[in-house]
Write an enzyme that holds these catalytic residues in place. Structure first.
Site, short mmCIF file in Angstrom:
data_model
loop_
_atom_site.label_atom_id
_atom_site.label_comp_id
_atom_site.label_asym_id
_atom_site.label_seq_id
_atom_site.Cartn_x
_atom_site.Cartn_y
_atom_site.Cartn_z
N ARG A 10 -4.25 27.20 -34.64
CA ARG A 10 -3.61 26.33 -33.77
C ARG A 10 -2.03 26.17 -34.07
NH1 ARG A 10 -6.43 20.62 -35.09
NH2 ARG A 10 -4.68 19.86 -33.98
N GLN A 25 0.09 10.13 -32.83
CA GLN A 25 -1.24 10.49 -33.20
C GLN A 25 -1.29 12.08 -33.38
OE1 GLN A 25 -4.78 8.50 -31.29
NE2 GLN A 25 -2.87 8.15 -30.11
N ASN A 26 -0.12 12.76 -32.86
CA ASN A 26 0.00 14.05 -32.83
C ASN A 26 0.41 14.53 -33.93
OD1 ASN A 26 -0.75 13.66 -30.18
ND2 ASN A 26 1.24 13.94 -29.28
N ASP A 43 1.62 18.05 -33.88
CA ASP A 43 2.45 19.14 -33.58
C ASP A 43 3.84 19.23 -33.76
OD1 ASP A 43 3.80 17.48 -31.52
OD2 ASP A 43 2.06 18.13 -30.14
N HIS A 61 -1.58 10.74 -38.27
CA HIS A 61 -2.34 11.67 -38.45
C HIS A 61 -2.08 12.85 -39.33
CE1 HIS A 61 -5.34 9.81 -35.18
NE2 HIS A 61 -5.39 9.09 -36.15
N THR A 117 -2.82 9.10 -24.33
CA THR A 117 -4.03 9.14 -25.25
C THR A 117 -5.34 8.15 -24.87
OG1 THR A 117 -4.75 8.28 -27.51
CG2 THR A 117 -3.10 6.76 -26.36
N ASN A 119 -1.03 7.57 -18.21
CA ASN A 119 -2.29 8.60 -18.36
C ASN A 119 -2.62 9.06 -16.98
OD1 ASN A 119 -4.81 9.55 -19.10
ND2 ASN A 119 -4.40 8.53 -21.03
C1 BV8 Z 1 -10.46 6.01 -40.73
C2 BV8 Z 1 -7.28 15.64 -37.18
C3 BV8 Z 1 -10.93 4.62 -42.64
C4 BV8 Z 1 -6.01 16.16 -37.08
C5 BV8 Z 1 -7.82 13.54 -35.90
C6 BV8 Z 1 -18.05 6.05 -36.02
C7 BV8 Z 1 -18.40 7.30 -36.89
C8 BV8 Z 1 -17.54 7.92 -37.52
C9 BV8 Z 1 -16.13 7.44 -37.77
C10 BV8 Z 1 -15.98 6.30 -37.01
C11 BV8 Z 1 -16.89 5.59 -36.34
N1 BV8 Z 1 -16.24 4.52 -35.70
C12 BV8 Z 1 -14.91 4.56 -36.02
C13 BV8 Z 1 -14.80 5.69 -36.91
C14 BV8 Z 1 -13.33 5.83 -37.39
C15 BV8 Z 1 -12.89 7.19 -36.88
C16 BV8 Z 1 -12.84 6.96 -35.24
O1 BV8 Z 1 -12.09 6.37 -34.93
N2 BV8 Z 1 -13.77 7.58 -34.69
C17 BV8 Z 1 -13.76 7.64 -33.37
C18 BV8 Z 1 -13.74 8.95 -32.70
C19 BV8 Z 1 -15.45 7.17 -33.11
N3 BV8 Z 1 -11.52 7.41 -37.38
C20 BV8 Z 1 -11.37 7.59 -38.51
O2 BV8 Z 1 -12.13 8.42 -39.16
C21 BV8 Z 1 -9.89 7.60 -39.05
N4 BV8 Z 1 -9.81 7.21 -40.29
O3 BV8 Z 1 -10.72 5.06 -39.96
O4 BV8 Z 1 -10.30 5.66 -41.97
C22 BV8 Z 1 -12.48 5.36 -42.93
C23 BV8 Z 1 -12.50 5.61 -44.18
C24 BV8 Z 1 -13.92 6.50 -44.55
C25 BV8 Z 1 -14.82 6.43 -43.52
C26 BV8 Z 1 -14.71 5.79 -42.40
C27 BV8 Z 1 -13.44 5.17 -41.97
C28 BV8 Z 1 -9.08 8.82 -39.19
C29 BV8 Z 1 -9.01 9.35 -37.69
C30 BV8 Z 1 -8.23 10.57 -37.80
C31 BV8 Z 1 -8.99 11.71 -36.88
N5 BV8 Z 1 -7.98 13.05 -36.84
N6 BV8 Z 1 -7.55 14.92 -35.93
C32 BV8 Z 1 -6.23 17.38 -36.17
O5 BV8 Z 1 -6.75 18.47 -36.46
O6 BV8 Z 1 -5.33 17.42 -35.08
S1 BV8 Z 1 -8.48 13.15 -34.29
C33 BV8 Z 1 -7.71 13.65 -32.87
O7 BV8 Z 1 -7.87 12.50 -31.95
C34 BV8 Z 1 -6.26 14.11 -32.87
O8 BV8 Z 1 -5.60 13.84 -34.20
C35 BV8 Z 1 -5.53 12.90 -32.07
O9 BV8 Z 1 -4.48 12.55 -32.49
C36 BV8 Z 1 -6.62 11.99 -31.90
C37 BV8 Z 1 -6.51 10.99 -30.72
O10 BV8 Z 1 -6.84 11.84 -29.59
P1 BV8 Z 1 -5.72 11.80 -28.47
O11 BV8 Z 1 -4.46 11.97 -28.86
O12 BV8 Z 1 -5.99 10.71 -27.87
O13 BV8 Z 1 -6.04 13.00 -27.62
P2 BV8 Z 1 -7.37 13.16 -26.37
O14 BV8 Z 1 -7.64 14.69 -26.21
O15 BV8 Z 1 -8.58 12.37 -26.75
O16 BV8 Z 1 -6.87 12.52 -25.23
C38 BV8 Z 1 -5.88 13.09 -24.42
C39 BV8 Z 1 -5.53 11.74 -23.43
O17 BV8 Z 1 -4.18 12.25 -22.57
C40 BV8 Z 1 -6.41 11.60 -22.26
O18 BV8 Z 1 -7.00 10.47 -21.97
C41 BV8 Z 1 -6.24 12.49 -21.00
O19 BV8 Z 1 -6.29 11.62 -19.58
C42 BV8 Z 1 -4.44 12.09 -21.34
N7 BV8 Z 1 -3.60 13.25 -20.60
C43 BV8 Z 1 -3.87 14.65 -20.84
N8 BV8 Z 1 -2.95 15.39 -20.25
C44 BV8 Z 1 -2.01 14.47 -19.67
C45 BV8 Z 1 -2.39 13.09 -20.12
N9 BV8 Z 1 -2.08 12.02 -19.65
C46 BV8 Z 1 -0.82 11.88 -19.38
N10 BV8 Z 1 0.01 13.29 -18.94
C47 BV8 Z 1 -0.43 14.50 -19.13
N11 BV8 Z 1 -0.20 15.61 -18.68
#
Ligand code: BV8
Ligand code: ZN
Length: 254
Positions: free
Chosen positions: A70, A101-102, A104, A132, A201, A226
């Protein structure tokens, strides 16, 4: 759409404080893969196997190799008009907090470009809170020391020169806590923002995805940009459908 653009511009123009929350969609037009949309990383890879502390414990070489891949991809990418528009906004006006959240680093690069082109000495107001973490740094999995990302180590993570534990990318994995100072500053800015502008996002990953709700509950407005609807869309004050590289320059100026 032109009417929505006008309304969004007016809301931003009249706001004293603005929180901008960005996600992978903002970097999509730069060529950085998103996570969940078409072609996104989580469509081909399982986050549990690559982006959790357990995955790194189980197979550090695999996780390291994926992050090096990456890093290589991102090295070929440059900020796009969406990044540039946000950076210029943050340098032209007070009261802008950029939260991403990026991982990059493209907002940082855009901030430096914007400072150069506007003749501003200090690009810092346009540096985002990176909730992040950042791919351009490593962190020791033992002692926590941060270093610039290692460009070598193809066969697995190098060891920390201080304590001997393996290095890891300085990003936040699923199940790990975010830096409380960084997410705390973002939540504080959300609380006091008149407008929360949410761009590119899926608003699925918490606690970052909860920031717009904080603004809304303190009587601020939420503007979403979005390509597709998200869980935020129903409660957003305005929802603009389109690529951030085109829509952001229209609503915040280029
Ligand atoms: C925490 C790592 C406390 C870095 C990432 C159930 C089970 C397990 C966990 C959980 C749960 N419920 C809640 C949680 C907590 C969990 C969470 O939220 N899970 C969700 C998914 C269910 N969160 C955590 O674990 C966080 N920590 O809560 O700590 C804790 C402590 C102990 C135990 C529990 C909790 C930590 C979260 C960090 C995750 N790290 N990645 C890396 O390698 O990059 S996540 C990953 O998702 C990326 O980091 C990214 O930043 C993040 C968000 O994604 P988006 O940026 O939104 O990207 P995505 O692809 O999803 O969407 C793109 C969007 O853009 C789309 O909507 C699309 O339509 C749009 N788009 C595309 N192109 C365009 C566009 N729009 C406009 N123009 C364009 N051209
Ligand atoms: Zn160490």
């Amino acid at each position: 759409m032109p009417e929505l653009v006008q309304q969004a511009s007016a809301m931003l123009e009249n706001a004293q404080r603005i929180l901008v929350l960005t996600g992978a969609g903002v970097s999509a037009e730069s060529g950085v893969p998103t996570f969940r949309s078409e072609g996104g990383l989580w469509r081909s890879y399982r986050p549990q196997e690559l982006a959790t502390p357990e995955a790194f414990q189980r197979d550090p070489a695999l996780v390291w190799e994926w992050y090096q891949w990456r890093r290589g991809l991102i090295a070929e990418c440059a900020p796009n008009p969406g990044h540039h528009a946000l950076a210029r906004l943050a340098l032209r006006r007070d009261g802008i907090t950029l939260v991403t959240q990026n991982v990059d680093g493209l907002h940082h690069r855009a901030a430096r470009d914007a400072a150069d082109s506007l003749g501003v000495m200090n690009p810092e107001p346009a540096f985002p809170l990176e909730v992040h973490g950042a791919l351009h740094r490593d962190r020791c999995s033992g002692c926590g020391r941060r270093t610039a990302a290692c460009t070598e180590g193809d066969s697995g993570p190098p060891d920390c020169t201080d304590c001997g534990a393996p290095l890891r990318p300085d990003v936040v994995w699923f199940g790990e806590s975010l830096d409380p100072r960084v997410i705390g500053a973002a939540q504080e800015a959300a609380l006091h923002a008149d407008v929360c502008l949410v761009a590119g996002t899926s608003a699925l990953v918490y606690p970052a995805a909860g920031l717009p709700e904080i603004t809304r509950q303190s009587d601020g407005v939420v503007i979403e940009v979005n390509l597709a609807p998200t869980p935020l869309t129903a409660s957003a004050t305005l929802s603009l459908r389109g690529p951030t590289g085109e829509v952001l320059p229209m609503i915040v100026g280029s």
